[in-house]
Every structure is written in structure tokens, then in C-alpha cells.
Design an enzyme around this catalytic site. Structure first.
Site, PDB file in Angstrom:
ATOM      1  N   LYS A 179       0.843  -1.206   0.000  1.00 13.67           N
ATOM      2  CA  LYS A 179       0.000   0.000   0.000  1.00 13.67           C
ATOM      3  C   LYS A 179       0.871   1.247   0.000  1.00 13.67           C
ATOM      4  CE  LYS A 179      -1.827   2.764   3.004  1.00 13.67           C
ATOM      5  NZ  LYS A 179      -1.869   4.047   2.293  1.00 13.67           N
ATOM      6  N   GLU A 253      10.278   0.699  10.234  1.00 12.16           N
ATOM      7  CA  GLU A 253      11.284   1.747  10.021  1.00 12.16           C
ATOM      8  C   GLU A 253      10.568   3.061  10.283  1.00 12.16           C
ATOM      9  OE1 GLU A 253      13.017   4.614   8.950  1.00 12.16           O
ATOM     10  OE2 GLU A 253      12.944   4.002   6.833  1.00 12.16           O
ATOM     11  N   CYS A 287      13.468  10.499   7.017  1.00  7.57           N
ATOM     12  CA  CYS A 287      13.444   9.985   8.392  1.00  7.57           C
ATOM     13  C   CYS A 287      14.828  10.088   9.035  1.00  7.57           C
ATOM     14  CB  CYS A 287      12.943   8.557   8.422  1.00  7.57           C
ATOM     15  SG  CYS A 287      13.689   7.532   7.164  1.00  7.57           S
ATOM     16  N   GLU A 384      10.268  15.165  15.563  1.00 12.94           N
ATOM     17  CA  GLU A 384      10.576  15.120  14.137  1.00 12.94           C
ATOM     18  C   GLU A 384       9.700  16.157  13.428  1.00 12.94           C
ATOM     19  OE1 GLU A 384       9.455  11.409  12.234  1.00 12.94           O
ATOM     20  OE2 GLU A 384      11.309  11.444  11.090  1.00 12.94           O
TER      21      GLU A 384
HETATM   22  P1  NDP Z   1       2.059   7.711   8.570  1.00 12.48           P
HETATM   23  O1  NDP Z   1       2.900   6.883   9.460  1.00 12.48           O
HETATM   24  O2  NDP Z   1       0.689   8.054   8.984  1.00 12.48           O
HETATM   25  O3  NDP Z   1       1.950   7.012   7.129  1.00 12.48           O
HETATM   26  C1  NDP Z   1       2.768   5.979   6.640  1.00 12.48           C
HETATM   27  C2  NDP Z   1       1.926   4.945   5.881  1.00 12.48           C
HETATM   28  O4  NDP Z   1       1.076   4.234   6.787  1.00 12.48           O
HETATM   29  C3  NDP Z   1       0.988   5.557   4.850  1.00 12.48           C
HETATM   30  O5  NDP Z   1       0.870   4.676   3.750  1.00 12.48           O
HETATM   31  C4  NDP Z   1      -0.306   5.644   5.633  1.00 12.48           C
HETATM   32  O6  NDP Z   1      -1.431   5.768   4.819  1.00 12.48           O
HETATM   33  C5  NDP Z   1      -0.282   4.332   6.385  1.00 12.48           C
HETATM   34  N1  NDP Z   1      -1.115   4.279   7.577  1.00 12.48           N
HETATM   35  C6  NDP Z   1      -1.671   5.305   8.292  1.00 12.48           C
HETATM   36  N2  NDP Z   1      -2.342   4.810   9.359  1.00 12.48           N
HETATM   37  C7  NDP Z   1      -2.216   3.470   9.323  1.00 12.48           C
HETATM   38  C8  NDP Z   1      -2.670   2.393  10.167  1.00 12.48           C
HETATM   39  N3  NDP Z   1      -3.384   2.623  11.267  1.00 12.48           N
HETATM   40  N4  NDP Z   1      -2.337   1.122   9.843  1.00 12.48           N
HETATM   41  C9  NDP Z   1      -1.576   0.871   8.749  1.00 12.48           C
HETATM   42  N5  NDP Z   1      -1.136   1.832   7.921  1.00 12.48           N
HETATM   43  C10 NDP Z   1      -1.436   3.115   8.199  1.00 12.48           C
HETATM   44  O7  NDP Z   1       2.839   9.020   8.234  1.00 12.48           O
HETATM   45  P2  NDP Z   1       2.166  10.401   7.772  1.00 12.48           P
HETATM   46  O8  NDP Z   1       2.126  10.424   6.326  1.00 12.48           O
HETATM   47  O9  NDP Z   1       0.870  10.685   8.445  1.00 12.48           O
HETATM   48  O10 NDP Z   1       3.223  11.428   8.329  1.00 12.48           O
HETATM   49  C11 NDP Z   1       3.163  11.837   9.690  1.00 12.48           C
HETATM   50  C12 NDP Z   1       4.518  12.053  10.260  1.00 12.48           C
HETATM   51  O11 NDP Z   1       5.212  10.815  10.240  1.00 12.48           O
HETATM   52  C13 NDP Z   1       5.409  12.977   9.488  1.00 12.48           C
HETATM   53  O12 NDP Z   1       5.249  14.299   9.847  1.00 12.48           O
HETATM   54  C14 NDP Z   1       6.757  12.465   9.851  1.00 12.48           C
HETATM   55  O13 NDP Z   1       7.175  13.042  11.057  1.00 12.48           O
HETATM   56  C15 NDP Z   1       6.564  11.012  10.038  1.00 12.48           C
HETATM   57  N6  NDP Z   1       6.979  10.206   8.894  1.00 12.48           N
HETATM   58  C16 NDP Z   1       8.110   9.485   8.998  1.00 12.48           C
HETATM   59  C17 NDP Z   1       8.537   8.744   7.923  1.00 12.48           C
HETATM   60  C18 NDP Z   1       9.757   7.934   7.986  1.00 12.48           C
HETATM   61  O14 NDP Z   1      10.265   7.549   6.940  1.00 12.48           O
HETATM   62  N7  NDP Z   1      10.269   7.630   9.138  1.00 12.48           N
HETATM   63  C19 NDP Z   1       7.831   8.724   6.662  1.00 12.48           C
HETATM   64  C20 NDP Z   1       6.611   9.487   6.659  1.00 12.48           C
HETATM   65  C21 NDP Z   1       6.235  10.186   7.750  1.00 12.48           C
HETATM   66  P3  NDP Z   1      -1.854   7.272   4.398  1.00 12.48           P
HETATM   67  O15 NDP Z   1      -0.795   7.770   3.503  1.00 12.48           O
HETATM   68  O16 NDP Z   1      -3.086   7.118   3.679  1.00 12.48           O
HETATM   69  O17 NDP Z   1      -1.986   8.043   5.666  1.00 12.48           O
END
Ligand code: NDP
Length: 474
Positions: A179, A253, A287, A384
Site C-alpha cells: 500500500k 522503520e 526519516c 521530528e
Molecule cells: P504515517 O505513518 O501516517 O503514514 C505511513 C503509511 O502508513 C501511509 O501509507 C499511511 O497511509 C499508512 N497508515 C496510516 N495509518 C495506518 C494504520 N493505522 N495502519 C496501517 N497503515 C497506516 O505518516 P504520515 O504520512 O501521516 O506522516 C506523519 C509524520 O510521520 C510525518 O510528519 C513524519 O514526522 C513522520 N513520517 C516518517 C517517515 C519515515 O520515513 N520515518 C515517513 C513518513 C512520515 P496514508 O498515507 O493514507 O496516511
């Protein structure tokens, strides 16, 4: 700063369809509802994308399950041929992938073209090489795949995170349901077309688009054997709870708040390049970004002056312009998050500075920003921000640098800048971070394992270690 004439990459190479279905069992199928994905640099709607329901996720997992025995029995040598084929098609279609990534994500074409897409191809080539050598990877004489892998990825490196997940999974003989993030589904859907072009057997790769609920349905599905997630620590916790007590093997991660440590004997001009690359690469949506700068007090004024001078040359704007250094923030929500935390920084007493630069009137933008006068207790030093915002702190002794660097719930990455090799080794040894870069930052390679300590998650991706996540080694 030199004025450059605009040098936009043509978007005519990409054929974006008005709408996309889900990729299940080798074909695109419709779903009941959909959502729009926009270009964050202009707010223009790019396409309507299907939103997978629980039933759609179930269909995808069933397709992956049905494809699994045959894919595994093919053997490593035959699977490798498919992976090599995918890698070569990615190279052939690299301009198309890079333009589409920049359109959907907002990252500069310079980065999608020169960093993301080449690394994507490199990952497929690298794991293609492992597919027939798994017996020699150090996980026993005949390691077995796990089965069906549920993979959920974020929006910051959409295609690269797909490659990190799919390439090792397939090499080891697993089938996958992936996904992509809600705001960046388009390159994953183009990758689905590449799977068709490569004649990958139906069901080996399935792509279900949707929001958080789709991700939750996927990781909670009772018939998946492996969960691989990259994203926020908050969602990582939810997933860890959801799979607790099941047989599912999990790798997470998550976030980071990396320290980038500049000692007074470092080559300061190079260090400033590393600071800029550490926090402004990919708009700071990284990240492992070097978002906490620790500068030795004796060179603080000099580093700050050089950094400001360098930041004044950064070009913010159209991601498709080949001169652009900093593109658009990926979504309105992310921009709000960055603005909120930056405001908190000022309220708590830190001082913000940004170079003067014009921002486009449409789209989501944030100027590259540094905060000085930051103390360890400030939220901008602890949380972050995931944007082009750097918090600057100082230290006097190596011991203080280590103490401050480790004073975080995260532990994904760190950087050390010094001319002494012995100091690099000594400091790296004491840093609680999965990756420590020395005299460089944000360098990635498929042969190098990547992953975190503490709240940055567990498990490793990349390298030989990355195979372990997709093999039954217990
Ligand atoms: P999320 O952790 O919400 O999203 C990552 C993925 O998980 C997306 O595909 C998201 O779908 C999906 N997801 C959301 N909720 C669930 C759930 N309950 N169960 C399974 N999958 C789920 O990150 P965000 O995009 O909301 O970003 C929020 C914050 O996270 C950022 O500001 C940043 O600080 C951090 N972040 C860190 C990352 C890293 O690489 N360490 C990467 C991205 C974000 P959907 O996109 O539809 O929400």
C-alpha cells in the site's frame, strides 16, 4: 546568486490517466470509491485513484497467497531473471518515473532523476543478485521464504520505499501486497504497469491504494505472514500492537531526529555542504535527516556564517526545473505540521532565520529555515519536524556531543565531521544510531543495511541483512 533561466523538464513523457484501479492478480480492477491525488507544487489534480476497502484488500491477499507456491518453487535463478528484468525496465523508463515522482511528490527533478530512480534500479539489481545465493547468505543452508508480505510505505520516497520493500521480498520467494501513501500513489501504479511489461506472474505483486484504513486492513489481515512498515512512530506503535500475539514477522522503520556533529577540526566548507544535504535534501522529508546540528562552540560563529551564506544560494520552486534545490512540501497537512512546530520553536524562545526567497503563489511551500538558541528541552530539538527546518545546538567536548546526540527517543542515524579517523570510530561507537555517516550525510546504497534503535523501529532493510526480514530464520 546567479540568475538562471528556467530549465523545466518536460512532463510530456508521462501519460497520467484520469483514473486508476487497484492492481490485483496482474490486472487493474475497479474499487467502489476513490480519492484524488494532487501535484503539491500547484494543487492541480493529477488523477483519481481507487480506495481499497477491506474486501479489496482481502482479494489482493488471496491473489498473493495463490501466487505464492509457484513463485517460490520457481527457484532463485528464475526469480532473479524477473528481478533483473524489472531493474532494466526501470532504467529504460527512468525519465518517466522521475518526472511522475516529482509531479506527485513535489521533490526536485534533480533528486528524483539522480538519486531516487537510480537507487530504485540499483535495489532491484542488487537483490536479483542475491536470489540464487540465499543458501550462502548466512541464514542456514536452505532458508525458506515467509509467504505473503504486507507492505505499507510513506510518501517521502514513494518509489524508493517500494523498491526497498518489494525487491528483497521477491528475491527471497515471497509474494507481496503493497500500500503506497495516500498522497503519492502514482509511481507505484506505474510500477504495476512495469510488472505487467516484465510478464511477472499474476499475484506476485499486488498494489492496493488507499488511506490509513486500507493500510490497517492490510496489516491486520489474518493471512499475511510478514508486515513491513515505514512511516511515523505513532502508526508504527499501532501496527506493533495490531500484530502482537500473531505469528507475523514485523519490521518497522520509523522516525528519527538525527544529530549531525561538527567538530572544530572538520573541513568546514565540506561540513556545510553536508549540513545542507542533511536537512534540505528532499525538503527535509527524510526519516534520517540531520535535523539536529551539534556544532563545537569554538567554530560555531564560522559555521553559522558559512551556512547562512550557502543557504542564500538555495533555489526553492518548481520541482520540474532542473535548477531547483528545494521543491514543494508534500501536502497541506504536512505544511501545517511544519508551520505549527516552527511556531512552537519561536514561542519557546529559539530564533528562526531563513534566506530571502520568493515562494510560488500556489502549492505548499516552506522556506529553508534554521533555528539558533535552541536548548535540548525545546520541542524543535526533540520532535521530528519532517520539513526543511534545522535546530542548531552547541557543545564543548566530545563527551558532551555524544551525550546530546543520544538524548533522543529516536536512534536512526547520525553524522560526524572531523579530520581524525580515530575520533570518527570512537564517536560512532558511542552513538545509539543505526547508521552513522562520517564526513558525509544522507548517502544510500543497496548493499548497506539501514534501520533504527529505540523508537526508530526494528529490523534492517538493505544489504545482506535486509534478506533476514523476508526469510524464516527462527
Ligand atoms: P504515517 O505513518 O501516517 O503514514 C505511513 C503509511 O502508513 C501511509 O501509507 C499511511 O497511509 C499508512 N497508515 C496510516 N495509518 C495506518 C494504520 N493505522 N495502519 C496501517 N497503515 C497506516 O505518516 P504520515 O504520512 O501521516 O506522516 C506523519 C509524520 O510521520 C510525518 O510528519 C513524519 O514526522 C513522520 N513520517 C516518517 C517517515 C519515515 O520515513 N520515518 C515517513 C513518513 C512520515 P496514508 O498515507 O493514507 O496516511
Amino acid at each position: 546568486m546567479f540568475e538562471y533561466a528556467p530549465a523545466p523538464e518536460s512532463r510530456s513523457i508521462v501519460n497520467i490517466k484520469p483514473s486508476y484501479g487497484l492492481f490485483i492478480n496482474g490486472v487493474f480492477v475497479d474499487a467502489g470509491s476513490g480519492f484524488k491525488t494532487v501535484n503539491p507544487a500547484s494543487e492541480e489534480v493529477l488523477a483519481e485513484v481507487a480506495e481499497a476497502s477491506k474486501a479489496d484488500v482481502d482479494r489482493a491477499v488471496k491473489a498473493a497467497r495463490a501466487a505464492y507456491p509457484k513463485w517460490t518453487r520457481l527457484g532463485g535463478r528464475e526469480r532473479a531473471k524477473y528481478l533483473f528484468r524489472l531493474a532494466r525496465i526501470i532504467q529504460e523508463r527512468s525519465r518517466e518515473l522521475a518526472v511522475l515522482e516529482s509531479l506527485d511528490n513535489g521533490k526536485p527533478i534533480r533528486e528524483s532523476r539522480d538519486v531516487d530512480v537510480p537507487l530504485v534500479a540499483a535495489h532491484f539489481f542488487y537483490y536479483a543478485g542475491w536470489a540464487d545465493k540465499l543458501n550462502y547468505a548466512g541464514f542456514g543452508p536452505n532458508p525458506k521464504p515467509l509467504g505473503v508480505a504486507a507492505q505499507v510505505i510513506p510518501w517521502n520516497f514513494p518509489l524508493l520505499m517500494l523498491a526497498w520493500k518489494i525487491a528483497p521480498a521477491l528475491a527471497c520467494g515471497n509474494t507481496v501486497v503493497l500500500k503506497p501513501a495516500e498522497t503519492t500513489p502514482l509511481t507505484a501504479l506505474l510500477f504495476a504497469e512495469i510488472c505487467q511489461q516484465a510478464d511477472l506472474p499474476p499475484g506476485v505483486v499486488n498494489i492496493v491504494t488507499g488511506a490509513g484504513a486500507t493500510g490497517a486492513a492490510l496489516v491486520e489481515h489474518p493471512d499475511v505472514d510478514k508486515v513491513a512498515f515505514t512511516g511515523s512512530t505513532e502508526v508504527g506503535r499501532i501496527i506493533a500492537k495490531a500484530v502482537a500475539g500473531t505469528q507475523k514477522k514485523v519490521t518497522l522503520e520509523l522516525g528519527g531526529k538525527a544529530a549531525n556533529i561538527i567538530f572544530d577540526d572538520a573541513a568546514l566548507d565540506q561540513a556545510v555542504e553536508g549540513i545542507v544535504n542533511g536537512i534540505f535534501f528532499n525538503q527535509g522529508h527524510v526519516c534520517c535527516a540531520g535535523s539536529r546540528l551539534l556544532v563545537q562552540e569554538s567554530v560555531y560563529d564560522e559555521v553559522l556564517a558559512k551556512l547562512k551564506r550557502r543557504m542564500a544560494t538555495l533555489r526553492v520552486g518548481d520541482p520540474l526545473d532542473k535548477n531547483t534545490d528545494i521543491g514543494a512540501i508534500n501536502s497541506a497537512e504536512q505544511l501545517t505540521r511544519i508551520k505549527d512546530l516552527a511556531q512552537v520553536g519561536e514561542k519557546e524562545g529559539a530564533e528562526a532565520w531563513s534566506p530571502p526567497c520568493d515562494l510560488p503563489s500556489n502549492g505548499y511551500w516552506f522556506r529553508p529555515t534554521i533555528f539558533t538558541g535552541v536548548s535540548q528541552a525545546h520541542r524543535i530539538a526533540r520532535e521530528e519536524i519532517f520539513g526543511p527546518v534545522l535546530s542548531i545546538l552547541t557543545f564543548r567536548t566530545p563527551a558532551e556531543a555524544v551525550e546530546k546526540a543520544n538524548n533522543t527517543p529516536y536512534g536512526l542515524s547520525a553524522g560526524v565531521w572531523t579530520e581524525k579517523g580515530s575520533r570518527i570510530l570512537a564517536i560512532a561507537d558511542q552513538l545509539r544510531a543505526g547508521v552513522v555517516w562520517a564526513n558525509t550525510f544522507n548517502k544510500f546504497d543497496p548493499t548497506a543495511p539501514f534501520g533504527g534503535y529505540k523508537e526508530s523501529g526494528y529490523g534492517r532493510e538493505g544489504g545482506r541483512h535486509g534478506l533476514e526480514a523476508y526469510l524464516a530464520t527462527r
